[in-house]
Design a protein around this motif. Structure first.
Motif, short mmCIF file in Angstrom:
data_model
loop_
_atom_site.label_atom_id
_atom_site.label_comp_id
_atom_site.label_asym_id
_atom_site.label_seq_id
_atom_site.Cartn_x
_atom_site.Cartn_y
_atom_site.Cartn_z
N UNK A 1 -5.99 -1.47 22.06
CA UNK A 1 -4.88 -2.43 22.20
C UNK A 1 -4.89 -3.23 23.51
N UNK A 2 -5.15 -2.62 24.68
CA UNK A 2 -5.21 -3.45 25.89
C UNK A 2 -6.30 -4.51 25.85
N UNK A 3 -7.47 -4.19 25.27
CA UNK A 3 -8.55 -5.17 25.17
C UNK A 3 -8.14 -6.34 24.29
N UNK A 4 -7.49 -6.03 23.17
CA UNK A 4 -7.01 -7.10 22.29
C UNK A 4 -5.94 -7.93 22.99
N UNK A 5 -5.07 -7.26 23.75
CA UNK A 5 -4.04 -7.98 24.49
C UNK A 5 -4.60 -8.91 25.54
N UNK A 6 -5.63 -8.45 26.27
CA UNK A 6 -6.28 -9.29 27.28
C UNK A 6 -6.92 -10.51 26.63
N UNK B 1 -4.23 -13.01 25.73
CA UNK B 1 -3.67 -13.71 26.90
C UNK B 1 -4.60 -14.80 27.41
N UNK B 2 -5.92 -14.55 27.34
CA UNK B 2 -6.88 -15.47 27.97
C UNK B 2 -7.56 -16.42 26.97
N UNK B 3 -7.63 -16.05 25.72
CA UNK B 3 -8.34 -16.87 24.73
C UNK B 3 -7.41 -17.35 23.62
N UNK B 4 -6.37 -16.56 23.33
CA UNK B 4 -5.46 -16.92 22.26
C UNK B 4 -5.68 -16.09 21.00
N UNK B 5 -5.12 -16.61 19.89
CA UNK B 5 -5.18 -15.87 18.63
C UNK B 5 -6.60 -15.50 18.24
N UNK B 6 -7.50 -16.50 18.27
CA UNK B 6 -8.86 -16.25 17.84
C UNK B 6 -9.56 -15.22 18.71
N UNK B 7 -9.26 -15.24 19.99
CA UNK B 7 -9.88 -14.25 20.88
C UNK B 7 -9.44 -12.84 20.55
#
Length: 339
Positions: A84-89, A92-98
């Motif tokens: 979850x933290x990796x997905x959250x980061x 925050x930095x790339x958006x939905x696609x990231x």
């Protein structure tokens, strides 16, 4: 169940888990709610099958090793802790696609890992048959055979303890943060309690081999499962952050010790020929407990208050676990296994 019907295990696991990264990529594309619901259902199917397959493989190759059981559980905890933290980061930095790209890459690791399963875990070549479309459909015979397995004494113990543990976890996931917020704790401190508990659970999974040298594994499972209930049920009685942190650490320790033992005892209870059915039964028990507990506790909280609901539900779960302990002590087969 397919692995028990002679279909090559790696093929089945690979097919079912390869769909996960593809489905994940479709979420940011499709904005229609009914389609998203269908995607979520398919995603849940693939995740469940991958998890059941992982338990079946573990039971077939490593079930008798508390050391590897602890390592297996440790990896599970690290995954849920880091994902979850990796997905959250990424969000925050790339958006939905990231965010969805990270989730898809994470999911693809499951399918990739399936092709490195050792040959000793696969169905013998003489027993293999081709994978058919009908193998992916529900079959009444599978449910019937699973229910027959559920009445075995050792499997009943595993299923009841599973329900009690997951019920306690459901309390922590739902009403626990609500109570902490009501007593005035900031979100950072609440998050720290949950994070520390998860970290202790991951670390304590590696101590299972040492703990089982001091006590029979079945009794360790029972007592540690009681701990997972007690240390969340006492939450309203704790009047300082230090006591809450101690309870969170003790609960994490009990969760970390009990999970690998649950997997090992499940594999032994199911037997080599019914590992997938045993894993499926346990997964079903997990889902039922996670669905029923919050609703039931909410009804109790409405009539008796939130604080009292912790104690009432905790007492009910402890009562069931004491019945399990009595059953283990008095039933001839389980008494012999428990020493």
């Amino acid at each position: 169940f397919q692995a028990e019907d002679g279909i090559r295990d790696k093929l089945v696991t690979g097919v079912q888990t390869c769909a996960l990264p593809i489905l994940t990529f479709l979420f940011p594309i499709i904005g229609w709610i009914p389609a998203i619901v269908v995607l979520q259902m398919l995603n849940g199917y693939g995740s469940s099958m991958g998890w059941i397959g992982a338990q079946a493989y573990f039971g077939r190759v490593l079930a008798q090793s508390p050391t590897y059981a602890g390592r297996f559980s440790f990896c599970l905890r690290i995954g849920s802790f880091a994902g979850p933290p990796l997905a959250g980061l990424a969000y925050d930095h790339v958006g939905d696609w990231g965010a969805f790209m990270v989730l898809a890459l994470w999911a693809s690791g499951t399918a990739f890992a399936a092709f490195f399963i050792p040959r000793s875990a696969d169905v013998p070549a003489a027993e293999r048959r081709a994978l058919a479309w009908s193998d992916l459909k529900p079959r009444l015979a599978d449910y019937r055979d699973a229910l027959k397995l559920a009445v075995e004494p050792s499997m009943k113990i595993v299923l009841v303890i599973t329900v009690m543990r997951i019920a306690a976890s459901s309390i922590q996931d739902s009403f626990y943060p609500v109570w902490l917020q009501q007593i005035g704790l900031p979100a950072t401190q609440i998050g720290l309690l949950i994070t520390v508990s998860s970290a202790i659970a991951a670390a304590s999974s590696l101590w299972v081999a040492q703990v089982t040298r001091l006590m029979n594994p079945l009794w360790v499972l029972i007592w540690s499962s009681m701990g997972t209930v007690i240390f969340v049920a006492v939450t309203p009685s704790l009047d300082s952050y230090l006591l809450l942190m101690i309870a969170a650490c003790l609960r994490g320790f009990c969760m970390g010790v009990s999970q690998p033992l649950m997997l090992s005892i499940l594999a032994e209870a199911a037997g080599a020929g019914y590992l997938a059915r045993g894993a499926a039964l346990r997964t079903t028990a997990n889902r039922v407990a996670a669905s029923v507990t919050p609703v039931s506790m909410g009804m109790i909280a409405q009539s008796a208050g939130l604080a009292a609901s912790f104690h009432i539900v905790g007492a009910m779960l402890m009562g069931a676990l004491f019945l399990v302990a009595w059953y283990v002590k008095t039933h001839p087969w389980t008494a012999a296994k428990a020493g």
